[in-house]
Design a protein around this motif. Structure first.
Motif, mmCIF file in Angstrom:
data_model
loop_
_atom_site.group_PDB
_atom_site.id
_atom_site.type_symbol
_atom_site.label_atom_id
_atom_site.label_comp_id
_atom_site.label_asym_id
_atom_site.label_seq_id
_atom_site.Cartn_x
_atom_site.Cartn_y
_atom_site.Cartn_z
ATOM 1 N N ILE A 72 40.381 -33.232 -49.575
ATOM 2 C CA ILE A 72 39.621 -33.385 -48.326
ATOM 3 C C ILE A 72 38.123 -33.406 -48.613
ATOM 4 C CG2 ILE A 72 39.058 -32.288 -46.123
ATOM 5 C CD1 ILE A 72 41.934 -31.260 -46.028
ATOM 6 N N THR A 73 37.672 -32.563 -49.545
ATOM 7 C CA THR A 73 36.247 -32.540 -49.894
ATOM 8 C C THR A 73 35.813 -33.875 -50.491
ATOM 9 O OG1 THR A 73 36.360 -30.158 -50.318
ATOM 10 C CG2 THR A 73 34.491 -31.350 -51.233
ATOM 11 N N ALA A 74 36.608 -34.399 -51.433
ATOM 12 C CA ALA A 74 36.262 -35.683 -52.056
ATOM 13 C C ALA A 74 36.272 -36.811 -51.029
ATOM 14 C CB ALA A 74 37.243 -35.992 -53.191
ATOM 15 N N ALA A 75 37.282 -36.831 -50.156
ATOM 16 C CA ALA A 75 37.353 -37.873 -49.129
ATOM 17 C C ALA A 75 36.179 -37.766 -48.160
ATOM 18 C CB ALA A 75 38.670 -37.773 -48.371
ATOM 19 N N SER A 76 35.777 -36.538 -47.815
ATOM 20 C CA SER A 76 34.641 -36.347 -46.906
ATOM 21 C C SER A 76 33.347 -36.848 -47.531
ATOM 22 C CB SER A 76 34.514 -34.864 -46.535
ATOM 23 O OG SER A 76 35.683 -34.390 -45.906
ATOM 24 N N VAL A 77 33.138 -36.522 -48.810
ATOM 25 C CA VAL A 77 31.922 -36.981 -49.499
ATOM 26 C C VAL A 77 31.897 -38.503 -49.556
ATOM 27 C CG1 VAL A 77 30.725 -37.012 -51.720
ATOM 28 C CG2 VAL A 77 31.626 -34.867 -50.825
ATOM 29 N N PHE A 78 33.022 -39.106 -49.895
ATOM 30 C CA PHE A 78 33.094 -40.569 -49.978
ATOM 31 C C PHE A 78 32.840 -41.198 -48.614
ATOM 32 C CE2 PHE A 78 35.171 -44.682 -50.604
ATOM 33 C CZ PHE A 78 34.656 -45.048 -51.835
ATOM 34 N N LEU A 79 33.422 -40.633 -47.574
ATOM 35 C CA LEU A 79 33.230 -41.169 -46.225
ATOM 36 C C LEU A 79 31.793 -40.990 -45.762
ATOM 37 C CD1 LEU A 79 34.714 -42.454 -43.820
ATOM 38 C CD2 LEU A 79 35.148 -40.153 -42.966
ATOM 39 N N PHE A 80 31.224 -39.806 -46.026
ATOM 40 C CA PHE A 80 29.820 -39.572 -45.668
ATOM 41 C C PHE A 80 28.911 -40.567 -46.382
ATOM 42 C CE2 PHE A 80 30.753 -34.946 -44.532
ATOM 43 C CZ PHE A 80 30.587 -35.184 -43.180
ATOM 44 N N GLY A 81 29.175 -40.804 -47.655
ATOM 45 C CA GLY A 81 28.332 -41.723 -48.418
ATOM 46 C C GLY A 81 28.333 -43.125 -47.830
ATOM 47 N N ILE A 82 29.467 -43.601 -47.362
ATOM 48 C CA ILE A 82 29.551 -44.949 -46.800
ATOM 49 C C ILE A 82 28.970 -44.993 -45.391
ATOM 50 C CG2 ILE A 82 31.143 -46.759 -46.055
ATOM 51 C CD1 ILE A 82 32.979 -45.946 -48.329
ATOM 52 N N VAL A 83 29.410 -44.052 -44.548
ATOM 53 C CA VAL A 83 29.040 -44.099 -43.127
ATOM 54 C C VAL A 83 27.556 -43.850 -42.932
ATOM 55 C CG1 VAL A 83 29.379 -42.964 -40.902
ATOM 56 C CG2 VAL A 83 31.341 -43.487 -42.339
ATOM 57 N N ILE A 84 27.018 -42.806 -43.579
ATOM 58 C CA ILE A 84 25.622 -42.445 -43.337
ATOM 59 C C ILE A 84 24.677 -43.529 -43.844
ATOM 60 C CG2 ILE A 84 23.807 -40.779 -43.893
ATOM 61 C CD1 ILE A 84 25.840 -38.591 -43.870
ATOM 62 N N THR A 85 24.891 -44.014 -45.068
ATOM 63 C CA THR A 85 23.992 -45.048 -45.597
ATOM 64 C C THR A 85 24.110 -46.347 -44.794
ATOM 65 O OG1 THR A 85 25.703 -45.584 -47.231
ATOM 66 C CG2 THR A 85 23.909 -44.136 -47.939
ATOM 67 N N GLY A 86 25.345 -46.729 -44.451
ATOM 68 C CA GLY A 86 25.526 -47.952 -43.665
ATOM 69 C C GLY A 86 24.913 -47.849 -42.287
ATOM 70 N N TRP A 87 25.110 -46.713 -41.629
ATOM 71 C CA TRP A 87 24.557 -46.524 -40.287
ATOM 72 C C TRP A 87 23.033 -46.474 -40.320
ATOM 73 C CZ3 TRP A 87 25.643 -47.287 -35.516
ATOM 74 C CH2 TRP A 87 24.983 -46.616 -34.503
ATOM 75 N N CYS A 88 22.477 -45.789 -41.304
ATOM 76 C CA CYS A 88 21.013 -45.713 -41.420
ATOM 77 C C CYS A 88 20.420 -47.100 -41.704
ATOM 78 C CB CYS A 88 20.617 -44.733 -42.521
ATOM 79 S SG CYS A 88 21.012 -43.009 -42.155
ATOM 80 N N ALA A 89 21.067 -47.880 -42.555
ATOM 81 C CA ALA A 89 20.577 -49.229 -42.830
ATOM 82 C C ALA A 89 20.648 -50.099 -41.583
ATOM 83 C CB ALA A 89 21.395 -49.855 -43.960
ATOM 84 N N TRP A 90 21.704 -49.970 -40.818
ATOM 85 C CA TRP A 90 21.846 -50.715 -39.560
ATOM 86 C C TRP A 90 20.692 -50.400 -38.615
ATOM 87 C CZ3 TRP A 90 25.750 -53.986 -37.511
ATOM 88 C CH2 TRP A 90 25.670 -54.215 -36.136
ATOM 89 N N LEU A 91 20.384 -49.118 -38.445
ATOM 90 C CA LEU A 91 19.305 -48.716 -37.541
ATOM 91 C C LEU A 91 17.952 -49.208 -38.036
ATOM 92 C CD1 LEU A 91 20.355 -45.035 -36.710
ATOM 93 C CD2 LEU A 91 20.674 -47.066 -35.299
ATOM 94 N N ALA A 92 17.714 -49.083 -39.357
ATOM 95 C CA ALA A 92 16.418 -49.477 -39.906
ATOM 96 C C ALA A 92 16.197 -50.980 -39.798
ATOM 97 C CB ALA A 92 16.314 -49.024 -41.355
#
Length: 310
Positions: free
Chosen positions: A275-295
């Motif tokens: 669960i920890t590894a999956a959370s880190v992987f998901l956070f890495g994709i979602v946060i960077t993608g969402w931040c790039a979308w907003l910027a």
């Protein structure tokens, strides 16, 4: 003075070198920006992964401590071994029982003699220790309210002479674990907000350097989706690489913890690690993608004059 043949051949070479330096400079800058963004994202994901890991481990630690708290049921002297085994079988079918150990009168005597260093039967003339059932409860039932009706139910049985459990210790354990859980949840929320802000700023800075490229693409008629696509791909790619690095670092930390304390794996299960590894992987994709979308959307909405003011 005229330009000699040597100077004429040297001038174009200088021009080629300068042009090559100018063309490679933006690429090198973008490469450094990508490396910087990857490093900062990796560090933030490590913090997020540690929070997720500790929250899940705290839940397992709570269950582990609760399930190791026992309820001692003393049986009457008239209860035979067969009756005690039948009583154990009946208790096993109760929803609150996780494990039951039967301690006979003789076994209790041997344990007390070993602990005290003397045998009370020598001067009493009989074995004063009763047969006992040590009941380990399931974690969901190891609380004050559940123990009250469990103790009341067991005491109604005619084979039971007494029942004891460490109520104060159980209450302190539940109280401390509740406080730790609340603190970890608050910390998880704060770190999630901080990590989103840090990654958002890093992504925004990397896109800020290419704001005029975005504006130029708008002028030639490129759609917003076409303009966003390379930025999103780059951000998600960096997020994936950063997540992999963060998972590797967290894995090394867990291995170091296991190397020093092997029994820690009773609390740190494979489900926690997955669960920890999956959370880190998901956070890495979602946060960077969402931040790039907003910027990117922010710079797409700006006019040419506004780009020079920021």
């Amino acid at each position: 003075m005229g330009i000699t043949k040597k100077n004429r051949t040297f001038a174009p070479n200088c021009l080629k070198v300068n042009m090559s330096n100018r063309s490679s400079s933006p690429r090198s800058r973008r490469g450094m920006q990508a490396v910087t963004l990857c490093i900062s994202t990796t560090m933030v994901l490590i913090l997020l992964g540690m929070v997720v890991f500790f929250v899940l481990s705290a839940h397992n630690l709570s269950a582990h401590m609760k399930e190791n708290l026992t309820v001692s049921v003393m049986l009457k002297d008239s209860v035979t071994v067969n009756d005690a085994k039948l009583f154990c079988r009946d208790l096993y079918h109760r929803p609150y029982s996780r494990n039951i150990d039967y301690i006979s009168k003789e076994q209790a005597q041997r344990e007390q003699v070993k602990e005290l260093g003397s045998d009370p039967t020598e001067f009493l003339g009989f074995n004063p220790f009763p047969a006992t059932l040590e009941i380990q409860l399931k974690a969901d039932y190891a609380n004050r309210d559940s123990l009250k009706w469990i103790a009341k139910e067991i005491r109604r049985d005619k084979r039971v002479s007494d029942l004891t459990y460490m109520e104060d210790l159980m209450n302190r354990v539940n109280l401390n674990l509740s406080r730790v859980s609340v603190i970890l949840l608050i910390l998880a929320g704060l770190l999630t907000f901080v990590s989103f802000s840090l990654i958002s700023n890093s992504v925004r800075l990397s896109i800020y350097a290419r704001r005029f490229v975005i504006h130029t693409m708008k002028l030639v008629g490129a759609s917003w989706g076409f303009i966003r696509r390379p930025f999103l791909k780059q951000a998600v790619g960096i997020g994936i690489v950063a997540a992999i690095f963060a998972i590797v670092v967290l894995g090394l930390l867990v291995y170091g913890l296991y190397y020093t304390q092997p029994r820690i794996m009773e609390i740190i299960t494979w489900e926690v690690l997955a669960i920890t590894a999956a959370s880190v992987f998901l956070f890495g994709i979602v946060i960077t993608g969402w931040c790039a979308w907003l910027a990117v959307n922010k710079f797409l909405r700006m006019k040419a004059g506004e780009l020079y003011k920021i």
